[in-house]
Motif scaffolding. Structure first.
Motif, short mmCIF file in Angstrom:
data_model
loop_
_atom_site.label_atom_id
_atom_site.label_comp_id
_atom_site.label_asym_id
_atom_site.label_seq_id
_atom_site.Cartn_x
_atom_site.Cartn_y
_atom_site.Cartn_z
N GLN A 126 -51.18 84.53 103.87
CA GLN A 126 -50.75 85.86 103.40
C GLN A 126 -50.74 86.87 104.54
O GLN A 126 -49.84 87.70 104.62
N VAL A 127 -51.74 86.79 105.40
CA VAL A 127 -51.78 87.70 106.55
C VAL A 127 -50.61 87.39 107.49
O VAL A 127 -49.93 88.30 107.99
N LYS A 128 -50.37 86.09 107.69
CA LYS A 128 -49.27 85.72 108.59
C LYS A 128 -47.93 86.24 108.05
O LYS A 128 -47.10 86.72 108.82
N ILE A 129 -47.75 86.16 106.75
CA ILE A 129 -46.50 86.69 106.16
C ILE A 129 -46.40 88.20 106.39
O ILE A 129 -45.32 88.72 106.71
N GLN A 130 -47.52 88.90 106.26
CA GLN A 130 -47.50 90.35 106.52
C GLN A 130 -47.11 90.64 107.98
O GLN A 130 -46.35 91.57 108.25
N LEU A 131 -47.66 89.84 108.89
CA LEU A 131 -47.34 90.02 110.31
C LEU A 131 -45.85 89.77 110.57
O LEU A 131 -45.18 90.51 111.29
N ILE A 132 -45.34 88.71 109.95
CA ILE A 132 -43.92 88.34 110.13
C ILE A 132 -43.01 89.41 109.54
O ILE A 132 -42.01 89.80 110.13
N GLU A 133 -43.38 89.89 108.37
CA GLU A 133 -42.61 90.95 107.73
C GLU A 133 -42.53 92.19 108.64
O GLU A 133 -41.46 92.75 108.88
N LEU A 134 -43.69 92.57 109.15
CA LEU A 134 -43.77 93.78 109.97
C LEU A 134 -42.99 93.63 111.27
O LEU A 134 -42.19 94.50 111.64
N LEU A 135 -43.21 92.50 111.95
CA LEU A 135 -42.55 92.32 113.25
C LEU A 135 -41.04 92.18 113.10
O LEU A 135 -40.27 92.70 113.91
N SER A 136 -40.61 91.49 112.04
CA SER A 136 -39.16 91.29 111.86
C SER A 136 -38.47 92.59 111.43
O SER A 136 -37.30 92.79 111.68
N LYS A 137 -39.23 93.46 110.79
CA LYS A 137 -38.67 94.74 110.37
C LYS A 137 -38.57 95.68 111.58
O LYS A 137 -37.49 96.17 111.91
N ASP A 138 -39.68 95.91 112.24
CA ASP A 138 -39.68 96.88 113.33
C ASP A 138 -39.06 96.32 114.61
O ASP A 138 -38.68 97.09 115.51
N GLY A 139 -38.95 95.00 114.70
CA GLY A 139 -38.32 94.40 115.88
C GLY A 139 -36.84 94.13 115.68
O GLY A 139 -36.17 93.66 116.60
N GLY A 140 -36.31 94.43 114.50
CA GLY A 140 -34.93 94.06 114.20
C GLY A 140 -34.02 95.23 113.88
O GLY A 140 -34.10 96.29 114.50
N ILE A 141 -33.17 95.02 112.89
CA ILE A 141 -32.10 95.97 112.58
C ILE A 141 -32.63 97.28 111.99
O ILE A 141 -31.94 98.30 112.00
N SER A 142 -33.86 97.29 111.50
CA SER A 142 -34.46 98.55 111.03
C SER A 142 -35.30 99.21 112.11
O SER A 142 -35.91 100.25 111.86
N GLY A 143 -35.37 98.57 113.27
CA GLY A 143 -36.25 99.11 114.30
C GLY A 143 -35.62 99.03 115.68
O GLY A 143 -34.64 99.70 115.98
N MET A 144 -36.19 98.15 116.49
CA MET A 144 -35.83 98.10 117.90
C MET A 144 -34.34 97.90 118.16
O MET A 144 -33.76 98.57 119.02
N VAL A 145 -33.72 96.99 117.41
CA VAL A 145 -32.30 96.70 117.67
C VAL A 145 -31.42 97.89 117.29
O VAL A 145 -30.46 98.22 117.99
N LEU A 146 -31.78 98.53 116.17
CA LEU A 146 -31.06 99.75 115.78
C LEU A 146 -31.15 100.80 116.89
O LEU A 146 -30.14 101.42 117.27
N GLY A 147 -32.35 101.01 117.41
CA GLY A 147 -32.55 102.00 118.47
C GLY A 147 -31.72 101.67 119.71
O GLY A 147 -31.08 102.54 120.30
N GLN A 148 -31.72 100.40 120.07
CA GLN A 148 -30.97 99.98 121.26
C GLN A 148 -29.47 100.17 121.03
O GLN A 148 -28.74 100.63 121.92
N ALA A 149 -28.99 99.84 119.82
CA ALA A 149 -27.56 99.99 119.51
C ALA A 149 -27.15 101.46 119.58
O ALA A 149 -26.09 101.80 120.12
N LEU A 150 -27.99 102.33 119.04
CA LEU A 150 -27.69 103.77 119.08
C LEU A 150 -27.71 104.27 120.53
O LEU A 150 -26.83 105.02 120.96
N ASP A 151 -28.71 103.84 121.27
CA ASP A 151 -28.85 104.27 122.65
C ASP A 151 -27.61 103.89 123.46
O ASP A 151 -27.06 104.70 124.21
N CYS A 152 -27.16 102.64 123.28
CA CYS A 152 -25.96 102.19 124.01
C CYS A 152 -24.72 102.95 123.54
O CYS A 152 -23.90 103.37 124.34
N HIS A 153 -24.60 103.10 122.22
CA HIS A 153 -23.36 103.69 121.70
C HIS A 153 -23.19 105.15 122.12
O HIS A 153 -22.07 105.60 122.37
N PHE A 154 -24.30 105.88 122.18
CA PHE A 154 -24.19 107.32 122.48
C PHE A 154 -24.51 107.63 123.94
O PHE A 154 -24.87 108.76 124.28
N GLU A 155 -24.35 106.62 124.77
CA GLU A 155 -24.68 106.74 126.18
C GLU A 155 -24.05 107.97 126.84
O GLU A 155 -24.69 108.66 127.62
#
Lengths: 284, 284
Positions: A126-155
């Motif tokens: 259960q803890v591992k699932i929480q870790l995976i949920e958190l990392l995949s959320k903040d490391g993905g399209i709701s987090g890091m990747v979104l930020g990088q896409a915005l940063d590149c697009h509005f360069e």
């Protein structure tokens, strides 16, 4: 402290890659070995060490997962179509040492590998699932990747402070906050305490980004160990607020951070102060 | 059958992406919407439907995770530095519709997102961890990415059949086998049964790749819905065995596959036959 042990753990955990590719195995692990500052693992381990020191050994795999995800993001950010950087951590970037195909694929593989590592941790499922949920959320399209896409697009478009902050919150701060919260989940802290630590991490992340912008504007690449003065067209605090304005903003944020640190349990405060000090002294 | 329901599920599950990027949300979901054949989800759902039909609803998220991971791999395979393909599923590839940065980032995000989806499934945490372990292994540096890296690296060198097979096993077959095994794990089959189904999937995967090589050599791009005759320098069964040799190899493999299918439980055999028939008739 625990970072020396983590470094040994990381070296020991180099996976063997099957098959007959002449340099894929080397390329896969090279960026992880090349002396990153292990800031995100250190944040995770700080929390575990403060609240559940007996769990520290079990926290190394999740810490490595964080470093693996972070490293993939560096490799892809440096690609010719993104930042087109030649230097990272004082070494040639992966697409320079090898080729672009290898850089894309090693990045992809490290992204996926971080979830493999989390699946292997000696923790409750259960803890591992929480870790995976958190990392995949903040490391993905709701987090890091979104930020990088915005940063590149509005360069090349000047953005207001609010939008700039949104970008950095997603591009940098969320993963730093996640690093701390992963520690809180492993240490089995209450969700309100975990959230408090997460929110603190967001501030650290913003601090981190503003400081990075200032370094990028003022340091040579020899000092920074990576390609600098590369952000002239980028939305950055320095471009928006001017160098003095950015430094002032940083100063205010630093005061907020110290005020929050004062409310934390003694051991956590001690650990975090040490990690922040080590990090920032090693990266002036 | 369950594929129509899956398609509705997929459409309903388009995530809202925050922020102010003008087309990231569209780009993120576009390739998933553009009429893939849902082969991997269909394999997973076939097994669940055969052995635990009441679990079918809970299997849609894992099926979507598979499609998400597969789609990321297509987006990255099509990039200029890889296959440099203009067309996929009869639509312009993502880097053609938008730009290379978007294609890299959407691929990255879909990779991470597949693990987010698995973390969200309504299944026991232990089962979810097994699914994540399996997908991250066969979808990453021990599987699909390794295969792709080898395929790219040895593009202009003729390889012996054994090495060609190793590449396809990793590049294509493992993820197909994983699709079936994920179904077996969700349906809570014994590990020997799950392994049997996985091994069958490896054969399907090889069949799939050899057939793809033959299509690539004989079909026009209008027929195949993607850039074809692109593999002249690639290691392929057709280049190695000749067209007739490849067809013969395919025929033998098909017989093996039917022999194994005959040993499977009736409902599983029925489901798989239907999925294979639908797939291959829709993709001549």
């Amino acid at each position: 402290m625990f970072l020396k042990e983590f470094e040994e753990f990381l070296i020991k955990h180099k996976p063997e890659i099957q098959g007959f590719h002449p340099y894929l195995e080397r390329a896969f692990w090279e960026m992880l070995l090349n002396g990153g500052k292990r800031f995100r693992p250190a944040l995770l381990l700080s929390v575990v060490d403060a609240f559940a020191p007996t769990m520290l050994q079990n926290a190394f795999l999740p810490a490595l997962a964080l470093e693996s995800l972070h490293t993939y993001s560096l490799i892809h950010d440096d690609l010719p179509s993104m930042d087109n950087a030649d230097l990272r951590r004082s070494y040639p970037t992966l697409h320079k040492s090898y080729d672009e195909v290898t850089a894309i694929l090693v990045g992809d593989a490290l992204n996926t590998y971080s979830f493999y590592l989390l699946s292997q941790a000696r923790l409750d499922s259960q803890v591992k699932i929480q870790l995976i949920e958190l990392l995949s959320k903040d490391g993905g399209i709701s987090g890091m990747v979104l930020g990088q896409a915005l940063d590149c697009h509005f360069e090349n478009q000047k953005l207001p402070l609010e939008k700039l902050q949104f970008i950095h919150l997603h591009k940098t701060a969320k993963l730093i906050a996640t690093s701390l919260k992963m520690g809180a989940l492993i240490a089995n802290l209450s969700s309100s305490k975990a959230q408090e630590i997460y929110d603190f991490g967001l501030k650290i992340g913003l601090y981190f980004q503003i400081r990075d912008d200032i370094i990028d504007c003022t340091a040579t690449k020899e000092e920074a160990g990576k390609t600098t003065q590369n952000d002239a067209n980028k939305n950055s605090y320095v471009n928006l607020l001017g160098l003095d304005g950015a430094k002032e903003h940083l100063q205010r944020l630093q005061e907020e951070i110290f005020n929050i640190l004062d409310t934390f349990d003694k051991k956590l405060k001690e650990n975090l102060l040490k990690v922040l000090k080590d990090y920032f002294e090693g990266n002036k």
